[in-house]
Design an enzyme around this catalytic site. Structure first.
Site, short mmCIF file in Angstrom:
data_model
loop_
_atom_site.label_atom_id
_atom_site.label_comp_id
_atom_site.label_asym_id
_atom_site.label_seq_id
_atom_site.Cartn_x
_atom_site.Cartn_y
_atom_site.Cartn_z
N SER A 158 1.00 -1.24 -0.08
CA SER A 158 0.22 -0.10 -0.06
C SER A 158 0.82 1.34 0.06
CB SER A 158 -0.81 0.06 1.23
OG SER A 158 -0.22 0.64 2.22
N LYS A 208 1.81 4.49 7.54
CA LYS A 208 0.97 5.42 6.66
C LYS A 208 1.24 6.72 6.58
CE LYS A 208 -1.89 2.26 5.23
NZ LYS A 208 -1.31 1.12 5.38
#
Length: 243
Positions: free
Chosen positions: A164, A202
């Site tokens: 991701s 993230k």
């Protein structure tokens, strides 16, 4: 009947699975088919799923599986009408996303490696760059890291699992170097602890009483959480990759 691009993608995924045991990333598929954007790959995969050539294991990164191959393995001649604009030669082709030299233009706060003496950092375990997993705090594993990658403060290392963060140059299997701390600026890549039990890598965004944990891959959606549910455990300062 498959289109040429559908056929090429199916054969590529099948070959990749047989060689590596897991499916390629969207970036790798885009490169292999010489498409301009990952949206074309999404459309091809959806078409192959509808025709029962591909399956997907949900809630897992890199979880495509080939269900069957065409009976006639002769490549189709017709182009895919939905992708006619993807091969526009006016756009630059993909180049491998390998970071060399100065990292600062790609990932905020990251330094390049040098030949300086190595220091030992604790390697805590695997961190999911796709879906959050429980944090692994294992101080028995250590890793040698070039001192030039580190600044002041306390650091640790984590191995990345998932895809991701590929658009930030962070790939499955990379080792990220994290400077411990509970403070980070908007836009920095951080290790975030969610509800005190799950950890993820993230990009951090804050607005009001909400915190967004943003992936760097359009295949994943940001997590929008109350600010008190997210604790910063450190920020990215370096990255190691083996070949």
């Amino acid at each position: 009947m498959l289109t040429r691009k559908q056929y090429e993608l199916l054969v590529y995924i099948d070959s990749y699975l047989k060689r590596k045991g897991y499916s390629p990333s969207f970036e790798e598929m885009k490169e292999a088919l010489e498409l301009k954007s990952k949206s074309g790959i999404h459309r091809l995969i959806s078409a192959l799923e509808e025709r029962n050539y591909l399956g997907r294991r949900h809630h897992r990164a890199r979880a495509l599986e080939v269900l069957r191959l065409p009976d006639n393995m002769t490549p189709p001649l017709e182009a895919d009408p939905d992708l006619e604009d993807e091969d526009d030669t006016g756009e630059p082709r993909f180049t491998p996303n390998v970071i060399k030299g100065d990292f600062t233009g790609r990932i905020q706060g990251v330094r390049a490696a040098s030949d300086a003496a190595a220091v030992k950092l604790p390697l805590y375990g695997r961190i999911a760059a796709g879906l959050p997993i429980e944090a692994l705090h294992d101080n028995t594993n250590m890793i040698d890291v070039p001192a030039a990658l580190l600044g002041s403060g306390e650091h640790y290392a984590l191995e990345v699992a998932g895809d991701s963060m590929i658009d930030a140059g962070i790939l499955d299997g990379d080792t990220v170097l994290i400077r411990k701390g509970d403070v980070a600026d908007n836009g920095q890549i951080v290790v975030a602890l969610v509800d005190d039990v799950e950890v993820t890598l993230k990009r951090l965004r804050r607005r009001g009483n909400s915190t967004a944990l943003e992936p760097c891959n359009p295949a994943y959606k940001p997590q929008i959480l109350p600010a008190d549910k997210v604790k910063v455990q450190g920020r990215l300062v370096g990255l190691l990759r083996r070949y």
